[in-house]
Design a protein around this motif. Structure first.
Motif, PDB file in Angstrom:
ATOM      1  N   GLU A   1      -2.445  14.022  -5.151  1.00 47.36           N
ATOM      2  CA  GLU A   1      -1.559  14.324  -3.931  1.00 47.36           C
ATOM      3  C   GLU A   1      -1.217  13.108  -3.232  1.00 47.36           C
ATOM      4  OE1 GLU A   1      -3.575  17.307  -2.100  1.00 47.36           O
ATOM      5  OE2 GLU A   1      -2.951  18.819  -2.960  1.00 47.36           O
ATOM      6  N   LEU A   2      -2.440  12.006  -3.315  1.00 50.39           N
ATOM      7  CA  LEU A   2      -2.020  10.671  -2.833  1.00 50.39           C
ATOM      8  C   LEU A   2      -1.125   9.940  -3.537  1.00 50.39           C
ATOM      9  CD1 LEU A   2      -2.902   8.420  -0.690  1.00 50.39           C
ATOM     10  CD2 LEU A   2      -4.915   7.998  -1.953  1.00 50.39           C
ATOM     11  N   ARG A   3      -1.260  10.207  -5.068  1.00 51.42           N
ATOM     12  CA  ARG A   3      -0.298   9.399  -5.826  1.00 51.42           C
ATOM     13  C   ARG A   3       1.220   9.812  -5.446  1.00 51.42           C
ATOM     14  NH1 ARG A   3       3.006   9.820  -9.995  1.00 51.42           N
ATOM     15  NH2 ARG A   3       2.661  12.196  -9.904  1.00 51.42           N
ATOM     16  N   ILE A   4       1.429  11.110  -5.140  1.00 52.83           N
ATOM     17  CA  ILE A   4       2.883  11.598  -4.909  1.00 52.83           C
ATOM     18  C   ILE A   4       3.432  11.017  -3.587  1.00 52.83           C
ATOM     19  CG2 ILE A   4       4.102  13.806  -4.309  1.00 52.83           C
ATOM     20  CD1 ILE A   4       1.945  15.284  -6.372  1.00 52.83           C
ATOM     21  N   SER A   5       2.234  11.133  -2.611  1.00 49.48           N
ATOM     22  CA  SER A   5       2.664  10.887  -1.116  1.00 49.48           C
ATOM     23  C   SER A   5       3.140   9.130  -1.335  1.00 49.48           C
ATOM     24  CB  SER A   5       1.684  10.978   0.008  1.00 49.48           C
ATOM     25  OG  SER A   5       1.273  12.413  -0.250  1.00 49.48           O
ATOM     26  N   LEU A   6       2.371   8.412  -1.947  1.00 53.21           N
ATOM     27  CA  LEU A   6       2.522   7.084  -2.387  1.00 53.21           C
ATOM     28  C   LEU A   6       4.119   6.828  -2.866  1.00 53.21           C
ATOM     29  CD1 LEU A   6      -0.822   5.347  -3.156  1.00 53.21           C
ATOM     30  CD2 LEU A   6       0.338   4.984  -0.867  1.00 53.21           C
ATOM     31  N   ASN A   7       4.330   7.440  -3.879  1.00 53.06           N
ATOM     32  CA  ASN A   7       5.614   7.266  -4.467  1.00 53.06           C
ATOM     33  C   ASN A   7       6.676   7.624  -3.390  1.00 53.06           C
ATOM     34  OD1 ASN A   7       4.423   6.817  -6.877  1.00 53.06           O
ATOM     35  ND2 ASN A   7       4.392   8.773  -7.782  1.00 53.06           N
ATOM     36  N   ARG A   8       6.544   8.689  -2.843  1.00 56.57           N
ATOM     37  CA  ARG A   8       7.554   9.080  -1.878  1.00 56.57           C
ATOM     38  C   ARG A   8       7.810   8.103  -0.724  1.00 56.57           C
ATOM     39  NH1 ARG A   8       5.979  15.437  -1.147  1.00 56.57           N
ATOM     40  NH2 ARG A   8       6.814  16.264  -3.282  1.00 56.57           N
TER      41      ARG A   8
ATOM     42  N   LEU B   1       2.564   0.795   4.029  1.00 55.40           N
ATOM     43  CA  LEU B   1       2.269   2.021   3.340  1.00 55.40           C
ATOM     44  C   LEU B   1       1.228   2.733   3.939  1.00 55.40           C
ATOM     45  CD1 LEU B   1       2.689   1.453  -0.618  1.00 55.40           C
ATOM     46  CD2 LEU B   1       3.866   2.813   0.867  1.00 55.40           C
ATOM     47  N   ALA B   2      -0.009   2.224   4.276  1.00 52.39           N
ATOM     48  CA  ALA B   2      -0.691   2.589   5.052  1.00 52.39           C
ATOM     49  C   ALA B   2      -0.535   3.167   6.221  1.00 52.39           C
ATOM     50  CB  ALA B   2      -2.362   1.663   4.969  1.00 52.39           C
ATOM     51  N   GLU B   3       0.283   2.294   6.965  1.00 46.93           N
ATOM     52  CA  GLU B   3       0.655   2.676   8.294  1.00 46.93           C
ATOM     53  C   GLU B   3       1.716   4.023   8.406  1.00 46.93           C
ATOM     54  OE1 GLU B   3       3.022   0.657  12.232  1.00 46.93           O
ATOM     55  OE2 GLU B   3       2.653  -0.375  10.256  1.00 46.93           O
TER      56      GLU B   3
ATOM     57  N   ALA C   1      -7.685   0.948   1.910  1.00 43.88           N
ATOM     58  CA  ALA C   1      -8.544   1.189   0.767  1.00 43.88           C
ATOM     59  C   ALA C   1      -8.055   2.425   0.031  1.00 43.88           C
ATOM     60  CB  ALA C   1      -9.828   1.340   1.563  1.00 43.88           C
ATOM     61  N   GLU C   2      -7.590   3.476   1.050  1.00 45.72           N
ATOM     62  CA  GLU C   2      -7.104   4.600   0.225  1.00 45.72           C
ATOM     63  C   GLU C   2      -5.728   4.414  -0.414  1.00 45.72           C
ATOM     64  OE1 GLU C   2      -8.189   8.376   3.302  1.00 45.72           O
ATOM     65  OE2 GLU C   2      -6.968   6.704   4.137  1.00 45.72           O
ATOM     66  N   VAL C   3      -5.007   3.472   0.038  1.00 49.12           N
ATOM     67  CA  VAL C   3      -3.556   3.222  -0.687  1.00 49.12           C
ATOM     68  C   VAL C   3      -4.191   2.585  -1.882  1.00 49.12           C
ATOM     69  CG1 VAL C   3      -1.559   1.451  -0.621  1.00 49.12           C
ATOM     70  CG2 VAL C   3      -2.139   2.689   1.421  1.00 49.12           C
ATOM     71  N   LEU C   4      -5.208   1.681  -2.203  1.00 51.02           N
ATOM     72  CA  LEU C   4      -5.662   1.346  -3.181  1.00 51.02           C
ATOM     73  C   LEU C   4      -6.047   2.284  -4.233  1.00 51.02           C
ATOM     74  CD1 LEU C   4      -7.549  -2.131  -2.031  1.00 51.02           C
ATOM     75  CD2 LEU C   4      -5.255  -1.845  -3.340  1.00 51.02           C
ATOM     76  N   GLU C   5      -6.789   3.196  -3.759  1.00 48.18           N
ATOM     77  CA  GLU C   5      -7.173   4.486  -4.589  1.00 48.18           C
ATOM     78  C   GLU C   5      -5.923   5.167  -5.137  1.00 48.18           C
ATOM     79  OE1 GLU C   5     -10.975   6.877  -3.605  1.00 48.18           O
ATOM     80  OE2 GLU C   5      -9.797   6.459  -1.706  1.00 48.18           O
TER      81      GLU C   5
END
Length: 267
Positions: free
Chosen positions: A122-129, A147-149, A156-160
């Motif tokens: 789900e994090l990958r999908i959120s980062l793509n959007r 992206l984190a903001e 760190a979660e963005v890197l994950e």
């Protein structure tokens, strides 16, 4: 167009109309009533074409149709168990999103080449959007901090999430390691099989066989191969003749060899 959809829906409802009274019957029966299980089975079996139709809609997307039918059938069972006829909604209106949700969850969990936790999927999908939205707004690719903001998470979660992207696409070992067609293949960077792995396998197979030996046989083996003692020294230590030690060693080693060659149970 609207009339066609209405006709299709009416046709589907008519197809399963004979099953509708069974929902009220099942709801009126106690959980331990044998008739209730029969009614439930009849409802599930009668609506299986619905599960198969939904599975067909999702076929050809990387998961075998038989698996999709099975997943859709599980969703159908959930729908039958949870449907409340007193709510005034027809079963198809309730079942279709329930079954489709089950199939979509299956795609989300199992369409990755590598098993990845749902949180990271789900994090990958959120980062793509977020990446697409911020790129349009900023006129450039966003930084990890941006992206984190934007998502309200840590860098760190963005890197994950970026690492999780790597698991979404399987890379062939025949591909070039650095994107250069003339460069070395990824397969060339893979290590060779360790010859000592066979010894590990033999060791693990021998342990239960040795444990089945008598205490005296185990002691003789230990003195010979771990204590590096001669048969004469072992005979003095154990209190038997050297000839007896020789016979015991020979018999014990034969038993261990036979045990290693014996096929495992269930194979």
């Amino acid at each position: 167009m609207g009339d066609k959809k209405t006709d299709n829906k009416r046709q589907g409802s008519d197809e399963y109309a004979h099953l509708t009274p069974l929902f009220r019957e099942m709801a009126s029966l106690d959980e331990d009533d044998p008739r209730r299980a029969d009614v439930r089975d009849e409802l599930v079996t009668g609506h299986l074409p619905l599960a198969e139709h939904i599975a067909q809609r999702f076929s050809g997307k990387g998961i075998a149709k038989d698996d999709l039918v099975q997943v859709a059938s599980v969703g159908l069972i959930h729908a039958v168990d949870r449907f409340d006829p007193e709510q005034g909604t027809d079963f198809l209106s309730y079942a279709v999103p329930t079954v489709m949700g089950e199939v979509r969850r299956h795609f989300r969990d199992y369409s990755w080449p590598m098993r990845v936790p749902r949180r990271l999927q789900e994090l990958r999908i959120s980062l793509n959007r977020a990446g697409a939205e911020l790129s349009q707004r900023l006129g450039r690719p966003p930084t990890d901090a941006e992206l984190a903001e934007h998502l309200g998470i840590t860098e760190a979660e963005v890197l994950e999430g970026h690492e999780a992207r790597q698991a979404y696409r399987a890379v062939s070992l025949d591909e070039a390691a650095y994107g250069d067609d003339e460069g070395p293949r990824l397969a060339e960077s893979v290590g060779e099989e360790d010859s000592a792995l066979g010894l590990v396998d033999d060791h693990e197979s021998l342990v239960p066989l040795i444990q089945e030996l008598s205490e005296r046989e185990q002691k003789i083996l230990a003195l010979r191969y771990y204590g590096d003692m001669t048969q004469t020294q072992i005979a003095e230590e154990v209190g038997i003749s050297q000839m007896h030690v020789s016979r015991l060693l020979h018999r014990t080693l034969d038993e261990l060899r036979e045990g290693l060659d014996r096929p495992a149970e269930g194979t």
